[in-house]
Design an enzyme around this catalytic site. Structure first.
Site, PDB file in Angstrom:
ATOM      1  N   THR A 195       1.075  -1.095  -0.042  1.00 54.68           N
ATOM      2  CA  THR A 195      -0.161  -0.203  -0.170  1.00 54.68           C
ATOM      3  C   THR A 195       1.016   1.198  -0.125  1.00 54.68           C
ATOM      4  OG1 THR A 195      -1.828  -1.022   1.404  1.00 54.68           O
ATOM      5  CG2 THR A 195      -1.542   1.269   1.546  1.00 54.68           C
ATOM      6  N   ARG A 223     -13.800  -7.644  -0.898  1.00 50.32           N
ATOM      7  CA  ARG A 223     -13.217  -7.371   0.493  1.00 50.32           C
ATOM      8  C   ARG A 223     -12.635  -5.909   0.643  1.00 50.32           C
ATOM      9  NH1 ARG A 223      -7.535  -5.597   1.857  1.00 50.32           N
ATOM     10  NH2 ARG A 223      -7.040  -6.768   3.950  1.00 50.32           N
ATOM     11  N   GLY A 225     -10.129  -3.397   2.688  1.00 51.31           N
ATOM     12  CA  GLY A 225      -9.175  -3.421   4.008  1.00 51.31           C
ATOM     13  C   GLY A 225      -9.138  -2.146   4.681  1.00 51.31           C
ATOM     14  N   ASP A 226      -8.004  -1.680   5.307  1.00 55.73           N
ATOM     15  CA  ASP A 226      -7.894  -0.361   6.133  1.00 55.73           C
ATOM     16  C   ASP A 226      -7.772   0.676   5.496  1.00 55.73           C
ATOM     17  OD1 ASP A 226      -5.458  -1.688   5.457  1.00 55.73           O
ATOM     18  OD2 ASP A 226      -4.567  -0.526   7.015  1.00 55.73           O
ATOM     19  N   THR A 246       0.268   0.516   6.697  1.00 59.55           N
ATOM     20  CA  THR A 246       0.140  -0.578   5.752  1.00 59.55           C
ATOM     21  C   THR A 246       0.504  -1.702   6.476  1.00 59.55           C
ATOM     22  OG1 THR A 246       2.588  -0.426   5.395  1.00 59.55           O
ATOM     23  CG2 THR A 246       1.173   0.924   3.956  1.00 59.55           C
ATOM     24  N   GLY A 247      -0.037  -2.968   5.613  1.00 60.06           N
ATOM     25  CA  GLY A 247       0.227  -4.210   6.151  1.00 60.06           C
ATOM     26  C   GLY A 247      -1.149  -4.834   6.347  1.00 60.06           C
ATOM     27  N   GLY A 249      -4.605  -5.198   6.841  1.00 58.34           N
ATOM     28  CA  GLY A 249      -5.589  -4.476   6.955  1.00 58.34           C
ATOM     29  C   GLY A 249      -6.557  -4.913   8.035  1.00 58.34           C
TER      30      GLY A 249
HETATM   31  N1  ASP Z   1      -3.507  -2.723   4.285  1.00 57.34           N
HETATM   32  C1  ASP Z   1      -3.598  -3.194   3.098  1.00 57.34           C
HETATM   33  C2  ASP Z   1      -4.676  -3.860   3.160  1.00 57.34           C
HETATM   34  O1  ASP Z   1      -4.930  -4.775   3.885  1.00 57.34           O
HETATM   35  C3  ASP Z   1      -2.758  -4.161   2.397  1.00 57.34           C
HETATM   36  C4  ASP Z   1      -1.200  -3.542   2.661  1.00 57.34           C
HETATM   37  O2  ASP Z   1      -0.815  -2.650   3.141  1.00 57.34           O
HETATM   38  O3  ASP Z   1      -0.230  -4.428   2.467  1.00 57.34           O
HETATM   39  O4  ASP Z   1      -5.898  -3.748   1.924  1.00 57.34           O
END
Ligand code: ASP
Length: 342
Positions: A195, A223, A225-226, A246-247, A249
């Protein structure tokens, strides 16, 4: 530019306010140089954002303009054009923006065929009385504003999706009964995430932030995410600071991560300490065995990024990671604070 108040005067004011808890102390600060913080894929983004702010562009728009080249880059398969698709092979993008001075936000989720979702999120902020548009409605809104449509699936991303589809079974997001329960288990699966978040502060101390993503690779269609959720992947309080994430979500949504970071900064935590607090919160809220590693730690990554009103940047992650920042020292890629070693 005013000088910071003296320590003695600060303590006097502190004593006065202790008796009157709701009295707001107008502590005058040194005006910050424009600054920006970003996920590690945003080194050029923070430079662009600061250049734009120096030219008078607002922080929120500067963040969106900084993100745009990453959204357009087919090599970044976690954002915009060339992002990895959902489990049907369709790219669905999420983004949000938040503007400090007005306190307004705009967001789109599960948006197809438009490679710059952060721009559409900015249009939602500026040209609607809503905050979040999803799916078909978001696409029709983008179309109404003349945003071009295109196929976002590159040949490279299609091949990665096909390889996943041909080998899937335990690597998708559909859980069997019992897998989400205390005794449940699941083989560990590496899933591509990524992200971009950019948080900005200008010379006047005004704040703005934006986050854009193609989300979790091969997710269940629809779906979200965050990243497009205000308070999760991005949050701005013009009196305090900007935070983003990021990461994984799902973990950030369940902890309202970005809002948590900003509230911690409001309590006086530095940007890095506030990001570490949010990481600890993620750890405390992760209890399901299938999400824990052999040491009882989350088996996924989450990153938080923050910049406060004074232009101080910071970042932290569950596991070692990096982030980009642009301050008076110029653009840099630097280590984030980490809760755990790998
Ligand atoms: N945070 C993002 C999500 O969950 C994905 C990511 O940042 O790797 O959609």
């Amino acid at each position: 530019m005013s000088e910071p108040i003296s320590r003695r005067r600060f303590l006097e004011l502190g004593a006065a306010t202790a008796a009157v808890p709701h009295f707001h102390v107008p502590v005058r600060r040194r005006a910050p140089a424009p600054a920006a913080v970003s996920s590690a894929n945003g080194l050029r983004s923070v430079q662009i954002a600061v250049e734009k702010m120096r030219a008078g562009v607002s922080p929120v728009e500067a963040a969106v303009l900084g993100i745009e080249p990453v959204e357009n880059d087919p090599e970044d398969d976690s954002v915009g054009y060339g992002g990895l698709p959902n489990e049907d092979g369709v790219v669905e993008l999420d983004a949000c923006v938040m503007d400090g001075p007005t306190g307004l936000a705009g967001a789109v989720a599960a948006l197809r065929n438009v490679k710059n979702p952060a721009k559409v999120a900015l249009l939602v902020l500026r040209r609607t009385d809503h905050v979040l548009l999803v799916g078909e409605g978001a696409l029709r809104f983008a179309r109404a504003h003349g945003i071009p449509e295109e196929n976002l699936l590159t040949e490279a991303s299609r091949r990665k999706w096909l390889a996943w589809k041909e080998s899937r079974s335990k690597t998708d997001d559909w859980l069997e009964p019992g897998e989400n329960e205390p005794a449940g288990a699941r083989p560990k699966v590496e899933r591509k995430t990524g992200t971009i978040h950019v948080g900005c502060v200008n010379e006047a101390g005004d704040l703005g932030g934006a986050t854009s993503t193609s989300g979790l690779a091969f997710k269940i269609p629809g779906r979200v995410g965050d990243s497009p959720l205000i308070g999760c992947g991005n949050y701005v309080d013009n009196e305090v600071g900007v935070a983003g994430s990021t990461g994984r979500g799902e973990a950030v949504i369940l902890t309202n991560g970005a809002a948590y970071v900003v509230h911690a900064m409001r309590q006086g935590r530095s940007p890095t300490d506030a990001c570490l607090d949010a990481c600890r919160r993620v750890v405390a809220c992760t209890r399901i065995p299938r999400l824990l590693d052999g040491k009882g730690r989350p088996d996924f990554q989450v990153n938080f990024y923050a910049v406060n009103k004074a232009g101080v940047t910071g970042a932290a992650a569950l596991f070692p990671s990096r982030h980009a920042r642009m301050t008076a020292n110029g653009p840099e890629l630097v280590d984030s604070a980490a809760l755990f070693e790998r």
